[in-house]
Design a protein around this motif. Structure first.
Motif, PDB file in Angstrom:
ATOM      1  N   ARG A  49       1.512 -23.078 -31.578  1.00 15.35           N
ATOM      2  CA  ARG A  49       2.318 -23.855 -30.629  1.00 15.35           C
ATOM      3  C   ARG A  49       3.797 -23.798 -31.013  1.00 15.35           C
ATOM      4  O   ARG A  49       4.658 -23.666 -30.154  1.00 15.35           O
ATOM      5  CB  ARG A  49       1.802 -25.295 -30.545  1.00 15.35           C
ATOM      6  N   ALA A  90       6.897 -22.550 -28.863  1.00 13.34           N
ATOM      7  CA  ALA A  90       7.918 -23.538 -28.489  1.00 13.34           C
ATOM      8  C   ALA A  90       9.322 -23.132 -28.932  1.00 13.34           C
ATOM      9  O   ALA A  90      10.275 -23.276 -28.163  1.00 13.34           O
ATOM     10  CB  ALA A  90       7.565 -24.908 -29.076  1.00 13.34           C
ATOM     11  N   ALA A  97      13.216 -28.230 -20.508  1.00 13.42           N
ATOM     12  CA  ALA A  97      11.905 -28.727 -20.087  1.00 13.42           C
ATOM     13  C   ALA A  97      11.184 -27.699 -19.216  1.00 13.42           C
ATOM     14  O   ALA A  97       9.999 -27.403 -19.441  1.00 13.42           O
ATOM     15  CB  ALA A  97      12.059 -30.050 -19.340  1.00 13.42           C
ATOM     16  N   LEU A 145       7.867 -25.890 -20.729  1.00 14.67           N
ATOM     17  CA  LEU A 145       6.582 -26.170 -20.094  1.00 14.67           C
ATOM     18  C   LEU A 145       6.067 -24.964 -19.303  1.00 14.67           C
ATOM     19  O   LEU A 145       4.884 -24.622 -19.371  1.00 14.67           O
ATOM     20  CB  LEU A 145       6.699 -27.399 -19.202  1.00 14.67           C
ATOM     21  N   ARG A 187       2.824 -22.686 -20.437  1.00 19.09           N
ATOM     22  CA  ARG A 187       1.715 -22.553 -19.474  1.00 19.09           C
ATOM     23  C   ARG A 187       1.386 -21.081 -19.205  1.00 19.09           C
ATOM     24  O   ARG A 187       0.221 -20.677 -19.198  1.00 19.09           O
ATOM     25  CB  ARG A 187       2.059 -23.273 -18.178  1.00 19.09           C
ATOM     26  N   ARG A 226      -1.204 -24.982 -24.680  1.00 19.75           N
ATOM     27  CA  ARG A 226      -1.207 -26.369 -24.186  1.00 19.75           C
ATOM     28  C   ARG A 226      -0.385 -27.242 -25.127  1.00 19.75           C
ATOM     29  O   ARG A 226      -0.700 -27.367 -26.307  1.00 19.75           O
ATOM     30  CB  ARG A 226      -2.643 -26.854 -24.102  1.00 19.75           C
ATOM     31  N   LEU A 227       0.667 -27.825 -24.579  1.00 24.35           N
ATOM     32  CA  LEU A 227       1.506 -28.764 -25.336  1.00 24.35           C
ATOM     33  C   LEU A 227       1.257 -30.164 -24.817  1.00 24.35           C
ATOM     34  O   LEU A 227       1.103 -30.368 -23.611  1.00 24.35           O
ATOM     35  CB  LEU A 227       2.985 -28.395 -25.178  1.00 24.35           C
ATOM     36  N   ARG A 228       1.225 -31.117 -25.721  1.00 25.02           N
ATOM     37  CA  ARG A 228       0.983 -32.509 -25.333  1.00 25.02           C
ATOM     38  C   ARG A 228       2.272 -33.146 -24.823  1.00 25.02           C
ATOM     39  O   ARG A 228       3.353 -32.906 -25.365  1.00 25.02           O
ATOM     40  CB  ARG A 228       0.422 -33.275 -26.522  1.00 25.02           C
ATOM     41  N   PRO A 229       2.180 -33.981 -23.778  1.00 30.79           N
ATOM     42  CA  PRO A 229       3.373 -34.582 -23.165  1.00 30.79           C
ATOM     43  C   PRO A 229       4.206 -35.437 -24.115  1.00 30.79           C
ATOM     44  O   PRO A 229       5.438 -35.374 -24.090  1.00 30.79           O
ATOM     45  CB  PRO A 229       2.816 -35.430 -22.020  1.00 30.79           C
ATOM     46  N   VAL A 249       6.267 -33.311 -26.531  1.00 36.21           N
ATOM     47  CA  VAL A 249       7.272 -32.574 -25.753  1.00 36.21           C
ATOM     48  C   VAL A 249       8.419 -33.505 -25.364  1.00 36.21           C
ATOM     49  O   VAL A 249       9.596 -33.148 -25.503  1.00 36.21           O
ATOM     50  CB  VAL A 249       6.648 -31.901 -24.511  1.00 36.21           C
ATOM     51  N   ALA A 308       7.417 -30.658 -30.874  1.00 39.49           N
ATOM     52  CA  ALA A 308       6.662 -30.255 -29.676  1.00 39.49           C
ATOM     53  C   ALA A 308       5.322 -29.647 -30.029  1.00 39.49           C
ATOM     54  O   ALA A 308       4.377 -29.720 -29.234  1.00 39.49           O
ATOM     55  CB  ALA A 308       7.480 -29.261 -28.844  1.00 39.49           C
TER      56      ALA A 308
END
Length: 140
Positions: free
Chosen positions: A6, A10, A57, A61, A65, A70-73, A76, A138
């Motif tokens: 991740r 990121a 952002a 995001l 995708r 998959r990043l957690r809200p 982020v 993130a």
């Protein structure tokens, strides 16, 4: 999915978005005004940071995708908040100038010769450091 994966997604997305937002999205007015003292400088900087954060952002995001990451809200949002806050501080210019003076970089921060601009280079180093921290956050 590993946190390292991740992070590996990121960081370059945040870095690319930062360059796009700083050099293509930011208006000439914002660039010229954001470091001025007073309300006009604060407004210009806030407007720049708002568009900067929006670009980060969307790129973070959307890129994650597309890459199937998959990043957690929550992380982020925290990462973008850190990036925005530290970007505002640096782009107001005087705080970074004071930090440079306090750490023995008073000549370098004012360098504008031989094709170099010390203030810009220190600004970018500051952004890269905090974008790295944001990517770590993130990736949680």
């Amino acid at each position: 999915m590993s946190r390292a994966r991740r992070f590996a997604v990121a960081y370059p997305l945040l870095r690319a978005a930062a360059d796009i937002a700083d050099h293509w999205v930011q208006s000439d007015h914002q660039a010229a005004t954001k470091g001025q003292s007073g309300a006009a400088g604060r407004r210009a900087c806030a407007a720049h940071v708002a568009s900067y954060t929006a670009v980060q952002a969307v790129v973070l995001l959307g890129g994650a995708r597309l890459l199937g990451v998959r990043l957690r809200p929550g992380p982020v949002a925290a990462a973008l908040a850190l990036s925005a806050a530290t970007h505002y501080v640096a782009d107001r210019r005087e705080p970074l100038r004071r930090l440079a003076d306090a750490t023995g970089k008073e000549r370098f921060v004012r360098l504008a010769d031989h094709g170099l601009n010390g203030g810009y280079l220190l600004d970018q180093a500051w952004h890269h450091a905090f974008e790295t921290c944001a990517a770590i956050i993130a990736s949680a």
